[in-house]
Enzyme design. Sequence first.
Site, PDB file in Angstrom:
ATOM      1  N   GLY A  59       0.787  -1.221   0.000  1.00 40.16           N
ATOM      2  CA  GLY A  59       0.000   0.000   0.000  1.00 40.16           C
ATOM      3  C   GLY A  59       0.822   1.276   0.000  1.00 40.16           C
ATOM      4  CE  LYS A 215     -25.939  24.321   3.186  1.00 39.65           C
ATOM      5  NZ  LYS A 215     -25.156  23.637   2.166  1.00 39.65           N
ATOM      6  CB  THR A 249     -26.241  21.646  -0.964  1.00 34.49           C
ATOM      7  OG1 THR A 249     -25.692  21.283   0.308  1.00 34.49           O
ATOM      8  CG2 THR A 249     -26.377  23.159  -1.025  1.00 34.49           C
TER       9      THR A 249
END
Length: 340
Positions: A59, A215, A249
Amino acid sequence: MAPGESTGILRRLGHRLRRAPRRELELVAGRSNPGLAAAIADRLGVRLGEVELETFPGGELYCRYGESVRGADVFVVQSGSPPVNDHLVELLLMLQAARLASARRITAVTPVFPYARQEKKSAPREPISARLVATLLEAAGADRVLTMDLHAPQIQGFFTIPVDHMTALPLFAEHFRAAGLSGEGVVSVSPDLGRVKAARRFAELLGSDLAIVTKVRPAHGQAVAAEVIGDVRGKVALVGDDMIVTGGTLAAAADALLTAGATEVRAFATHGLFAPGALDALAASPLAEIAFTDTVALDPATLPERAEVLTAADLLAETIECVFEDRSVSALFGGLNELL
């Protein structure tokens, strides 16, 4: 050699040697967005530098420049797109490799700044992750950073090196004007209170009105529109954001704007950082168009029919050229990038 005589890049002045100006631009890229990097190189008229990039079985990442960068102005193109951590570490390794290889100046070109949404403490015992990324970029060897439409412009203050903050607003303004969307029949909409300044500047570019959708966020990745501030009745609403992740959103804003009387809603965002399921959610939304740039590499086959992808390669290439030639980046954007 007589005083004042010149050979090669050296000029003898009495008992000293003066090195003549010698500037070379070296453009290299990580693996986050090879298509965008190739387009930038094409517009600059250069080839991408040779870099060996590898992921070991364990990795870990590996980087090595395939040619000398000594004395060069190195521009490393790497977006903070998924997988964010791999792309960030790869960028850090490329910066340090260039520093150890004696590059003259190193610029991190990060169209999508990693961890930009974590620029403050919203609750006790949280890190300020964007500040840590800024520290890492400097420690790795970056002399300056070139980025686009930061989630929070104050992230520039986390650096002690120069930051060139670009904006894609002129690109979107040109796109919508070409579609005949400007003037009194259009309203520029901020999807929340944090984007009001950008929405106002966009309204000025189109000669249109301004509106705001407030919002609330009941949880991470969730958005619920509260109310629309401003007159949108009978107008085409253009809702802009810095990035699309879940699409919540924009979808919530579209519902609220249509309820308030907008004839249609079109959305745009600089960075298309789509989380799993986001594209399906946007395809099912009432949005008439979803425009974004190619700062994130995306498979065209996965995009909804209403998606419009605009290339940021020209803006990035011009900005890189300005930095290389020590010209003003703000002049390129007419100062618009400093007002966001």
